[in-house]
Design an enzyme around this catalytic site. Structure first.
Site, PDB file in Angstrom:
ATOM      1  N   PRO A  86       0.788  -1.240   0.000  1.00 20.10           N
ATOM      2  CA  PRO A  86       0.000   0.000   0.000  1.00 20.10           C
ATOM      3  C   PRO A  86       0.817   1.286   0.000  1.00 20.10           C
ATOM      4  CG  PRO A  86       0.147  -0.839   2.224  1.00 20.10           C
ATOM      5  CD  PRO A  86       0.852  -1.847   1.353  1.00 20.10           C
ATOM      6  N   GLY A  87       2.148   1.171   0.019  1.00 17.32           N
ATOM      7  CA  GLY A  87       2.984   2.356  -0.088  1.00 17.32           C
ATOM      8  C   GLY A  87       3.820   2.674   1.136  1.00 17.32           C
ATOM      9  N   ALA A  88       3.926   1.744   2.086  1.00 16.61           N
ATOM     10  CA  ALA A  88       4.687   2.009   3.310  1.00 16.61           C
ATOM     11  C   ALA A  88       6.178   2.175   3.027  1.00 16.61           C
ATOM     12  CB  ALA A  88       4.460   0.890   4.328  1.00 16.61           C
ATOM     13  N   TRP A  89       6.740   1.303   2.187  1.00 11.82           N
ATOM     14  CA  TRP A  89       8.159   1.451   1.857  1.00 11.82           C
ATOM     15  C   TRP A  89       8.398   2.724   1.053  1.00 11.82           C
ATOM     16  CZ3 TRP A  89      11.788  -3.215   0.723  1.00 11.82           C
ATOM     17  CH2 TRP A  89      11.837  -4.036   1.870  1.00 11.82           C
ATOM     18  N   ASP A 134       3.119  -1.543  -8.854  1.00  8.88           N
ATOM     19  CA  ASP A 134       2.369  -2.674  -8.313  1.00  8.88           C
ATOM     20  C   ASP A 134       1.222  -3.026  -9.246  1.00  8.88           C
ATOM     21  OD1 ASP A 134       0.760  -4.466  -6.504  1.00  8.88           O
ATOM     22  OD2 ASP A 134       2.196  -3.740  -5.022  1.00  8.88           O
ATOM     23  N   ASP A 190       2.861  -4.323 -14.252  1.00  5.53           N
ATOM     24  CA  ASP A 190       3.648  -5.519 -13.968  1.00  5.53           C
ATOM     25  C   ASP A 190       5.126  -5.155 -14.077  1.00  5.53           C
ATOM     26  OD1 ASP A 190       4.963  -7.963 -13.931  1.00  5.53           O
ATOM     27  OD2 ASP A 190       3.573  -8.947 -15.309  1.00  5.53           O
ATOM     28  N   VAL A 191       5.867  -5.374 -12.996  1.00  6.64           N
ATOM     29  CA  VAL A 191       7.270  -4.957 -12.979  1.00  6.64           C
ATOM     30  C   VAL A 191       8.128  -5.777 -13.949  1.00  6.64           C
ATOM     31  CG1 VAL A 191       8.078  -6.500 -11.138  1.00  6.64           C
ATOM     32  CG2 VAL A 191       9.066  -4.197 -11.364  1.00  6.64           C
ATOM     33  N   ASP A 225       9.493  -5.479  -1.673  1.00  5.32           N
ATOM     34  CA  ASP A 225       8.858  -6.214  -0.587  1.00  5.32           C
ATOM     35  C   ASP A 225       7.703  -7.041  -1.163  1.00  5.32           C
ATOM     36  OD1 ASP A 225       8.843  -6.846   2.160  1.00  5.32           O
ATOM     37  OD2 ASP A 225       7.129  -5.529   2.521  1.00  5.32           O
ATOM     38  N   LYS A 257      12.893  -9.002  -0.751  1.00  6.54           N
ATOM     39  CA  LYS A 257      12.394 -10.024   0.175  1.00  6.54           C
ATOM     40  C   LYS A 257      12.353 -11.380  -0.521  1.00  6.54           C
ATOM     41  CE  LYS A 257       7.933 -10.049   1.248  1.00  6.54           C
ATOM     42  NZ  LYS A 257       6.716  -9.581   1.948  1.00  6.54           N
TER      43      LYS A 257
END
Length: 241
Positions: A80-83, A109, A126-127, A151, A191
């Site tokens: 959701p954008g924490a990093w 994302d 899509d990355v 992550d 991760k």
């Protein structure tokens, strides 16, 4: 990932959760009780982070100084954008420290990412898609990033080894992304879930980065197979476009 919809707004308050606990399945009860006791869930609410995972990146950056003012950062699996929140603060991409260099944060994302001042989000992207790579090259200053963060993780199937293999494949795709956008000397933090293919990912990272180490932040739950590879000093392979 959405961290259970921003921790369900701290699980719609602790009081509501305790009232509804008896109506939940045993698995749901265990999850809710763990969340209620989790100091990082509480801290994320108090400090206005979108997810407890912010504290994993904060700990790593405090120790290794991964994110510097003026750096360009690509956050993969950003929702959701924490990093991205942490990155915006550390690289000064919102310009809150006028005396420091102004950085860039781009989040990617498949899910929707709510807007964040200082970050440019590529939702529903899509990355691994070449079209996303092209967009990143367009948005990044000089077409290069100092840091790639990830992550991201696949949706859990319940089969540990299968999930492990899927995440390793996702991490390997980041090395392909690095070939396109990461500048020489840049860093990658990703991760992974520990398992039989961990060595394969470590070997691939070591082939293009001068330093690769395994990290387990305090905010990463002890009973989780979650680990992070922190790779530094990227070496160009000659494959960049």
């Amino acid at each position: 990932m959405w961290c259970f919809s921003l921790q369900r707004r701290y699980l719609h308050s602790s009081l509501c959760l305790m009232k509804n606990l008896k109506s939940k399945t045993p698995a749901e009860q265990r999850w809710l009780q763990r969340q209620l006791k989790d100091p990082y869930v509480k801290a994320s609410q108090q400090q206005n982070y979108r997810c407890r995972s912010a504290f994993k990146l904060l700990e790593i950056d405090d120790k290794f100084r991964l994110l510097q003012p003026g750096y360009s950062v690509v956050d993969c699996g950003a929702a959701p954008g924490a990093w991205s929140q942490v990155a915006v603060q550390r690289v000064n991409s919102a310009g809150t420290a006028p005396e420091s260099p102004h950085g860039t944060v781009i989040g990617v994302d498949l899910l929707n990412i709510p807007p964040l001042d200082g970050a440019h989000f590529l939702s529903s992207h899509d990355v691994t898609d070449p079209a996303t790579h092209a967009k990143l090259l367009e948005l990044l200053p000089d077409g290069r990033a100092h840091v790639i963060l990830s992550d991201m993780a696949p949706n859990a199937s319940g089969f540990r080894e299968m999930d492990h293999e899927k995440l390793i494949v996702m991490c390997l795709s980041l090395i392909d992304l690095a070939e396109k956008i990461l500048q020489p000397g840049g860093s990658l933090l990703c991760k992974y879930w520990d398992g039989t293919l961990t060595h394969k990912l470590q070997e691939r990272l070591s082939s293009v980065f001068s330093s690769v180490r395994t990290l387990k932040p305090n905010a990463s739950r002890k009973d989780s197979a979650e680990r992070y590879f922190f790779a530094r000093m990227y070496r160009k392979t000659g494959k960049q476009s």
